[in-house]
Design an enzyme around this catalytic site. Structure first.
Site, PDB file in Angstrom:
ATOM      1  N   CYS A 150      21.420   9.892 -50.348  1.00  0.00           N
ATOM      2  CA  CYS A 150      21.542   8.700 -49.492  1.00  0.00           C
ATOM      3  C   CYS A 150      20.771   8.902 -48.192  1.00  0.00           C
ATOM      4  O   CYS A 150      21.254   9.574 -47.272  1.00  0.00           O
ATOM      5  CB  CYS A 150      23.021   8.432 -49.207  1.00  0.00           C
TER       6      CYS A 150
ATOM      7  N   CYS B 210      22.450   7.518 -45.066  1.00  0.00           N
ATOM      8  CA  CYS B 210      23.624   8.269 -44.599  1.00  0.00           C
ATOM      9  C   CYS B 210      23.178   9.546 -43.891  1.00  0.00           C
ATOM     10  O   CYS B 210      23.722   9.912 -42.857  1.00  0.00           O
ATOM     11  CB  CYS B 210      24.524   8.704 -45.748  1.00  0.00           C
ATOM     12  N   ASP B 211      22.226  10.255 -44.482  1.00  0.00           N
ATOM     13  CA  ASP B 211      21.913  11.615 -44.029  1.00  0.00           C
ATOM     14  C   ASP B 211      20.569  11.764 -43.338  1.00  0.00           C
ATOM     15  O   ASP B 211      20.256  12.842 -42.828  1.00  0.00           O
ATOM     16  CB  ASP B 211      21.958  12.579 -45.236  1.00  0.00           C
TER      17      ASP B 211
END
Ligand code: NAP
Length: 313
Positions: free
Chosen positions: A143, A146-147
Site C-alpha cells: 500500500c 499507507c507506507d
C-alpha cells in the site's frame, strides 16, 4: 462436546440479512436494505471502505470531485452508521449457507438470517510469500499511500504493470528520491498516456524483469531481479518495495460451497450465486470492471434482489 459448549456461550442474533464486508459494495447494500425496512447486520473486521480507504486519490466517482480515498471511506462509514444497520466489528469465521436459514459465525456471535450478501472483496497478491513475509513492515509494502511517507528521499521500486502499479509509482514519485517500476514483460495494462505521464514524473520503467530475491539485515537493502530475456540477474538498491501485482478474492470461506472461477472469484449472474438467498457484490465476484462505481452498483442490485427474496417469504 467442547464445540457444543463453546457454541452455547456465543451470543445468537437474528436478522433479515447479513452483509459480510464493509467496502463500498457492502455499505451500499446495507443502506438499500435499511431503506427497504429490513433488519440488517453488516460485518467488518478491519476498516470500513475496503480498498478505497487506502487509495490516494479518487477521481472517477461522480458527485464528490477529486477526493482522497480515506475521506471517501469515512463518508461511506458515516452513511452506513446513519442508516441504522447493526454494525459488527468482527470477521466471519464460518458460513452455513445452505437451507432456508443461513448462519454466519464470528468470534463472539452466531448470526442467523434468510439472506446473506457476500462483499468480502479482494486482497493484494503476493509474488513470493516466503520471500516477502521476512520483509513485510521492513521494506515490503502492498500500500503506497499507507507506507509511502516512510520512504521520503529514499530509493524505492514498485512491481506490477497494471493500474495500481502505475498509480503507486506516480504517488511515490512525489515522495521518494527515485522510483523504479519493475514489470515482468513490456506489455502494460494501462494506456500509453499513463505510461508517458509516469515517465514524465521521473519514474524509471524496467520491463522484462522478475523478482528473485530480497536482501537486507534488519530492513530491505536491495532486490535481486532477473532479466527474462537474457536470464541475467542484477541487483537494485532500494529500501522500499511496493508490490502491486493484482488482487486475489477473499473467497476461502465459500470454496467448495459456491461456484468459483479459475481465479477464485464467485461466479454470479446479476449478483446471484448458485445458492438461493446468497448474493455476491463488488470485487469478489466475476465481472468485467472492478471500480468503486461498479461495487456500489452491485451493492444496490444485491440489496434489491435480497429484498424481493425476503418479501417472497
Ligand atoms: P491488474 O490489472 O491485474 O495488474 C496486475 C499486474 O501485476 C499485471 O501487470 C501483472 O502482470 C502483474 N503480476 C501479476 N502477478 C505477478 C507476479 N506473480 N509477478 C510479477 N507480476 C505480476 O491489477 P491491479 O493493477 O491491481 O488492478 C486491478 C483492477 O482494478 C483492474 O481492473 C484495474 O484496472 C482496476 N483499478 C482501477 C483503478 C482506477 O481506475 N483508478 C485503480 C487501480 C485498479 P501481467 O500483465 O504480465 O499479467
Amino acid at each position: 462436546m467442547f464445540i457444543l459448549l463453546y457454541n452455547l456461550y456465543m451470543e445468537r442474533l437474528n436478522f433479515d440479512a447479513i452483509i459480510i464486508g464493509g467496502g463500498p459494495a457492502g455499505i451500499t447494500a446495507g443502506i438499500y436494505l435499511k431503506r427497504a425496512g429490513k433488519n440488517v447486520a453488516i460485518l467488518e473486521g478491519e476498516m470500513f471502505g475496503g480498498q478505497v480507504a487506502t487509495t490516494s486519490l479518487v477521481e472517477n466517482y461522480p458527485g464528490v470531485g477529486k477526493i482522497d480515498g480515506s475521506s471517501l471511506a469515512l463518508n461511506m462509514m458515516a452513511d452506513i452508521k446513519q442508516s441504522g444497520a447493526t454494525i459488527i466489528y468482527e470477521n466471519a469465521t464460518k458460513l452455513h449457507l445452505e437451507g432456508e436459514i443461513k448462519q454466519v459465525e464470528t468470534k463472539n456471535y452466531i448470526l442467523e438470517a434468510k439472506t446473506v450478501i457476500l462483499a468480502m472483496g479482494v486482497r493484494p497478491r503476493q509474488i513470493n510469500s516466503e520471500l516477502e513475509k521476512k520483509f513485510i513492515g521492513k521494506g515490503v509494502s502492498y500500500c503506497a499511500t499507507c507506507d509511502g511517507a516512510l520512504y521520503k528521499n529514499k530509493d524505492v521500486a514498485v512491481i506490477g504493470g497494471g493500474n495500481s502499479a502505475f498509480i503507486d509509482a506516480k504517488y511515490l514519485s512525489g515522495v521518494a528520491k527515485s522510483v523504479t517500476l519493475v514489470h515482468r514483460s513490456e506489455k502494460y495494462r494501462v494506456s500509453e498516456n499513463v505510461v508517458e505521464e509516469t515517465k514524465n514524473l521521473g519514474v524509471k520503467l524496467l520491463p522484462n524483469y522478475v523478482l528473485t530475491n530480497l536482501v537486507g539485515e534488519n530492513h530491505l537493502e536491495k532486490v535481486v531481479l532477473k532479466n527474462t530475456i537474457s536470464g541475467k540477474e542484477e541487483e537494485l538498491e532500494v529500501s522500499g518495495l511496493f508490490i502491486a501485482a493484482g488482487r486475489v478474492p477473499n473467497t476461502e470461506l465459500v470454496a467448495g460451497v459456491l461456484n468459483l472461477d479459475d481465479n477464485g472469484f464467485i461466479i454470479s449472474q446479476d449478483c446471484k450465486t448458485n445458492i438461493d438467498g446468497v448474493f455476491a457484490c463488488g470485487d469478489i465476484r466475476t465481472k468485467e470492471l472492478r471500480q468503486i462505481v461498479t461495487a456500489t452498483s452491485d451493492g444496490a442490485i444485491c440489496a434489491t434482489l435480497a429484498t424481493f427474496y425476503l418479501n417472497r417469504r
